[in-house]
Design a protein around this motif. Structure first.
Motif, PDB file in Angstrom:
ATOM      1  N   GLU A 144      70.179  59.432  14.503  1.00 55.13           N
ATOM      2  CA  GLU A 144      71.575  59.576  14.093  1.00 55.13           C
ATOM      3  C   GLU A 144      71.902  58.793  12.825  1.00 55.13           C
ATOM      4  O   GLU A 144      72.701  59.246  12.000  1.00 55.13           O
ATOM      5  N   ALA A 145      71.303  57.611  12.645  1.00 55.32           N
ATOM      6  CA  ALA A 145      71.666  56.756  11.514  1.00 55.32           C
ATOM      7  C   ALA A 145      70.768  56.956  10.293  1.00 55.32           C
ATOM      8  O   ALA A 145      71.056  56.422   9.222  1.00 55.32           O
ATOM      9  N   LEU A 146      69.706  57.714  10.426  1.00 59.47           N
ATOM     10  CA  LEU A 146      68.708  57.834   9.361  1.00 59.47           C
ATOM     11  C   LEU A 146      69.287  58.467   8.097  1.00 59.47           C
ATOM     12  O   LEU A 146      69.964  59.490   8.155  1.00 59.47           O
ATOM     13  N   LYS A 147      68.990  57.834   6.942  1.00 61.28           N
ATOM     14  CA  LYS A 147      69.464  58.338   5.650  1.00 61.28           C
ATOM     15  C   LYS A 147      68.325  58.593   4.671  1.00 61.28           C
ATOM     16  O   LYS A 147      68.500  59.370   3.723  1.00 61.28           O
ATOM     17  N   SER A 148      67.186  57.952   4.880  1.00 65.93           N
ATOM     18  CA  SER A 148      66.116  58.066   3.886  1.00 65.93           C
ATOM     19  C   SER A 148      64.761  57.895   4.557  1.00 65.93           C
ATOM     20  O   SER A 148      64.570  56.990   5.373  1.00 65.93           O
ATOM     21  N   VAL A 149      63.806  58.777   4.176  1.00 68.15           N
ATOM     22  CA  VAL A 149      62.416  58.697   4.654  1.00 68.15           C
ATOM     23  C   VAL A 149      61.488  58.854   3.462  1.00 68.15           C
ATOM     24  O   VAL A 149      61.634  59.799   2.667  1.00 68.15           O
ATOM     25  N   SER A 150      60.549  57.933   3.325  1.00 62.27           N
ATOM     26  CA  SER A 150      59.560  58.010   2.249  1.00 62.27           C
ATOM     27  C   SER A 150      58.178  57.774   2.844  1.00 62.27           C
ATOM     28  O   SER A 150      57.925  56.735   3.465  1.00 62.27           O
ATOM     29  N   ILE A 151      57.276  58.747   2.645  1.00 63.06           N
ATOM     30  CA  ILE A 151      55.894  58.651   3.117  1.00 63.06           C
ATOM     31  C   ILE A 151      54.977  58.765   1.908  1.00 63.06           C
ATOM     32  O   ILE A 151      54.983  59.795   1.215  1.00 63.06           O
ATOM     33  N   ALA A 152      54.210  57.727   1.636  1.00 64.84           N
ATOM     34  CA  ALA A 152      53.289  57.732   0.495  1.00 64.84           C
ATOM     35  C   ALA A 152      51.853  57.663   1.001  1.00 64.84           C
ATOM     36  O   ALA A 152      51.513  56.808   1.825  1.00 64.84           O
ATOM     37  N   PHE A 153      51.011  58.568   0.507  1.00 61.77           N
ATOM     38  CA  PHE A 153      49.588  58.567   0.827  1.00 61.77           C
ATOM     39  C   PHE A 153      48.820  58.097  -0.407  1.00 61.77           C
ATOM     40  O   PHE A 153      48.808  58.784  -1.432  1.00 61.77           O
ATOM     41  N   ASN A 154      48.223  56.930  -0.301  1.00 61.13           N
ATOM     42  CA  ASN A 154      47.370  56.428  -1.372  1.00 61.13           C
ATOM     43  C   ASN A 154      45.940  56.832  -1.045  1.00 61.13           C
ATOM     44  O   ASN A 154      45.261  56.192  -0.239  1.00 61.13           O
ATOM     45  N   VAL A 155      45.489  57.936  -1.639  1.00 59.96           N
ATOM     46  CA  VAL A 155      44.203  58.539  -1.294  1.00 59.96           C
ATOM     47  C   VAL A 155      43.097  57.957  -2.160  1.00 59.96           C
ATOM     48  O   VAL A 155      43.171  58.006  -3.397  1.00 59.96           O
ATOM     49  N   ASN A 156      42.086  57.396  -1.511  1.00 56.24           N
ATOM     50  CA  ASN A 156      40.918  56.860  -2.211  1.00 56.24           C
ATOM     51  C   ASN A 156      39.723  57.776  -1.967  1.00 56.24           C
ATOM     52  O   ASN A 156      39.302  57.969  -0.827  1.00 56.24           O
ATOM     53  N   TYR A 157      39.223  58.364  -3.033  1.00 59.93           N
ATOM     54  CA  TYR A 157      38.119  59.317  -2.916  1.00 59.93           C
ATOM     55  C   TYR A 157      36.760  58.634  -3.075  1.00 59.93           C
ATOM     56  O   TYR A 157      36.589  57.753  -3.924  1.00 59.93           O
ATOM     57  N   GLU A 158      35.821  59.078  -2.254  1.00 59.46           N
ATOM     58  CA  GLU A 158      34.423  58.655  -2.369  1.00 59.46           C
ATOM     59  C   GLU A 158      33.544  59.871  -2.116  1.00 59.46           C
ATOM     60  O   GLU A 158      33.794  60.640  -1.199  1.00 59.46           O
ATOM     61  N   ASN A 159      32.507  60.008  -2.942  1.00 57.50           N
ATOM     62  CA  ASN A 159      31.593  61.143  -2.766  1.00 57.50           C
ATOM     63  C   ASN A 159      30.153  60.708  -2.537  1.00 57.50           C
ATOM     64  O   ASN A 159      29.232  61.527  -2.600  1.00 57.50           O
ATOM     65  N   GLY A 160      29.939  59.399  -2.298  1.00 59.62           N
ATOM     66  CA  GLY A 160      28.593  58.909  -2.044  1.00 59.62           C
ATOM     67  C   GLY A 160      27.730  58.782  -3.273  1.00 59.62           C
ATOM     68  O   GLY A 160      26.522  58.532  -3.164  1.00 59.62           O
ATOM     69  N   LYS A 161      28.304  58.944  -4.455  1.00 57.88           N
ATOM     70  CA  LYS A 161      27.550  58.844  -5.697  1.00 57.88           C
ATOM     71  C   LYS A 161      28.013  57.611  -6.476  1.00 57.88           C
ATOM     72  O   LYS A 161      29.110  57.104  -6.280  1.00 57.88           O
ATOM     73  N   ASN A 162      27.156  57.169  -7.363  1.00 55.81           N
ATOM     74  CA  ASN A 162      27.503  56.003  -8.176  1.00 55.81           C
ATOM     75  C   ASN A 162      28.400  56.352  -9.351  1.00 55.81           C
ATOM     76  O   ASN A 162      29.000  55.472  -9.962  1.00 55.81           O
ATOM     77  N   GLU A 163      28.460  57.622  -9.677  1.00 56.47           N
ATOM     78  CA  GLU A 163      29.290  58.040 -10.799  1.00 56.47           C
ATOM     79  C   GLU A 163      29.857  59.428 -10.516  1.00 56.47           C
ATOM     80  O   GLU A 163      29.388  60.153  -9.645  1.00 56.47           O
ATOM     81  N   TRP A 164      30.901  59.745 -11.273  1.00 56.92           N
ATOM     82  CA  TRP A 164      31.587  61.017 -11.085  1.00 56.92           C
ATOM     83  C   TRP A 164      31.280  61.926 -12.282  1.00 56.92           C
ATOM     84  O   TRP A 164      31.622  61.612 -13.413  1.00 56.92           O
TER      85      TRP A 164
END
Length: 432
Positions: A370-390
């Motif tokens: 009833e009282a809610l005015k604001s919702v913020s969801i942030a996903f800080n995505v960290n990628y890894e592919n198992g390699k030393n370089e991209w």
């Protein structure tokens, strides 16, 4: 012929101009020099300029040497000096061993904020000389002192926190309490805090045996890696949680999360703003955000860390349990969540259905608040592919994966966002 006089400005206008210049000191390094020059323009400019120039005093070991502190002491000691009453904030960083410091502190009777900082783990309380510890303990009894910030100290005595019932805000990081300390009954009596009108010669001595007599009614508490310090202070009634409104906790080990649970349980009835960050994993305090347990809670800020291998939908079970436990008549108005999603593989497809199903249940609960005015969801995505370089193709895979996730996040919280007066924001930022 009548004599001519130079035009004068109303003092209120002069003060307003000087206040405007002073307000830019935080981001304009030339503003302080402007204030110094203004103080020489006219005697009408001097009091206001002096108030701003000396409202905050800093001593940093990187820039401080004995002559600078000695010069400040000489200013304070001058018979015509009017500087000391204007000093409201004192910041000391690794600058605790200069012989002038114990002589400076007794002059600062109007301090409102005290900042003490050293490199973590390098400075036990016992390393300070007696003159400084006595002067600091005296300063801690000032009736004007409301905020104390402590960084990096070890083996601090409880008496440091027991000397001022007027303390409102306490911020402690990377600090510890002395292992063995006498009980309150074994300490000698010291009855009254120091009045802000007392002069440096009127301070009581000795003060090293201050009693653990006061129970500071804190309204704001911020703790990081110092939970073994704060809990004994509450348990011994040196600090009181009965009026805590704003709490901010940063944890790095599991035992810290348990400590947060204990502290929050003591102050749940008065907490207005709750901020919690777990730098290690997704563990959250054991608490229920119901209107019964938290009748005054309006702002919740959460930050936690999850691994993609353990959580494919971005909603760890601990967070899910906490959010689903919010009662419909809760007083929460703002909800801000940051999820650090580690070890995401850009070559592995997102589980779209799992993401939608997991967060849809949360959306249903939030849409009914009833009282809610604001919702913020942030996903800080960290990628890894198992390699030393991209390689170039890896970057393309990363961009495709990010676009795909953005499309999923854009479809979340439709029910909540459809409510009048409720703002929702779900977004992603990435690193690799």
């Amino acid at each position: 012929m009548l004599p001519s006089y130079p035009p004068t400005l109303a003092q209120e206008l002069v003060d307003a101009v000087i206040d405007t210049v002073a307000s830019s000191c935080t981001y304009d390094y030339l503003a302080r020099e402007t204030l110094r020059r203004c103080s020489l323009v006219n005697k009408a400019f001097l009091p206001r300029c002096r108030m701003h120039l000396f409202s905050e005093v800093r001593f940093n070991i990187q820039y401080t040497h004995a002559p600078r502190m000695q010069s400040f002491l000489e200013l304070l000691e001058h018979p015509l000096s009017q500087i000391a009453p204007h000093v409201q904030t004192l910041q000391l960083r690794d600058a605790f061993w200069e012989p002038e410091l114990p002589k400076i502190l007794p002059f600062l009777r109007n301090l409102r904020s005290l900042h003490l900082r050293v490199r973590p783990g390098t400075t036990p309380w016992s390393s300070f000389n007696l003159a400084f510890t006595e002067a600091l303990l005296q300063t801690m009894t000032l009736q004007s002192l409301e905020e104390v910030y402590i960084r990096g100290f070890t083996a601090l005595p409880p008496v440091l926190f027991a000397s001022n019932p007027n303390l409102k805000k306490l911020d402690i990081r990377d600090s510890t309490l002395v292992d063995d300390w006498p009980s309150p009954e074994t300490r000698t009596s010291y009855s009254e805090p120091i009045s802000p009108t007392a002069g440096p010669q009127s301070l009581p001595s000795p003060i090293s045996k201050l009693p653990l007599r006061s129970s500071s009614q804190l309204t704001a508490l911020s703790i990081q890696e110092s939970f073994p310090l704060i809990l004994p202070l509450f348990n011994e009634n040196i600090l009181s949680p009965s009026k805590l409104a704003h709490v901010d906790f940063v944890t790095t080990i599991h035992s810290d999360v348990n400590a947060v649970t204990q502290i929050v349980s003591l102050a749940s009835a008065t907490i207005n703003k709750f901020s919690f960050s777990n730098r290690l994993d997704d563990d959250l305090p054991d608490m229920c955000l119901s209107s019964t347990d938290f009748p005054n809670l309006q702002v919740v800020n959460l930050e936690l860390r999850v691994n993609f291998q353990d959580c494919h939908d971005g909603l760890p079970s601990s967070l899910r349990t906490l959010l689903l436990g919010i009662s419909q008549n809760s007083s929460i108005r703002r909800l801000n969540i940051r999820i650090r999603w580690e070890s995401c593989n850009p070559d592995a497809p997102w589980d779209d259905q799992a993401i939608r199903n997991a967060w849809d249940e949360v959306d249903t609960v939030l849409s009914r608040l009833e009282a809610l005015k604001s919702v913020s969801i942030a996903f800080n995505v960290n990628y890894e592919n198992g390699k030393n370089e991209w390689a170039a193709e890896d970057i393309m895979s990363l961009e495709d994966a990010s676009d795909e996730l953005d499309a999923q996040l854009a479809r979340l919280f439709k029910r909540t966002s459809s409510r009048d007066g409720v703002k929702t924001r779900v977004y992603r930022d990435s690193s690799f």
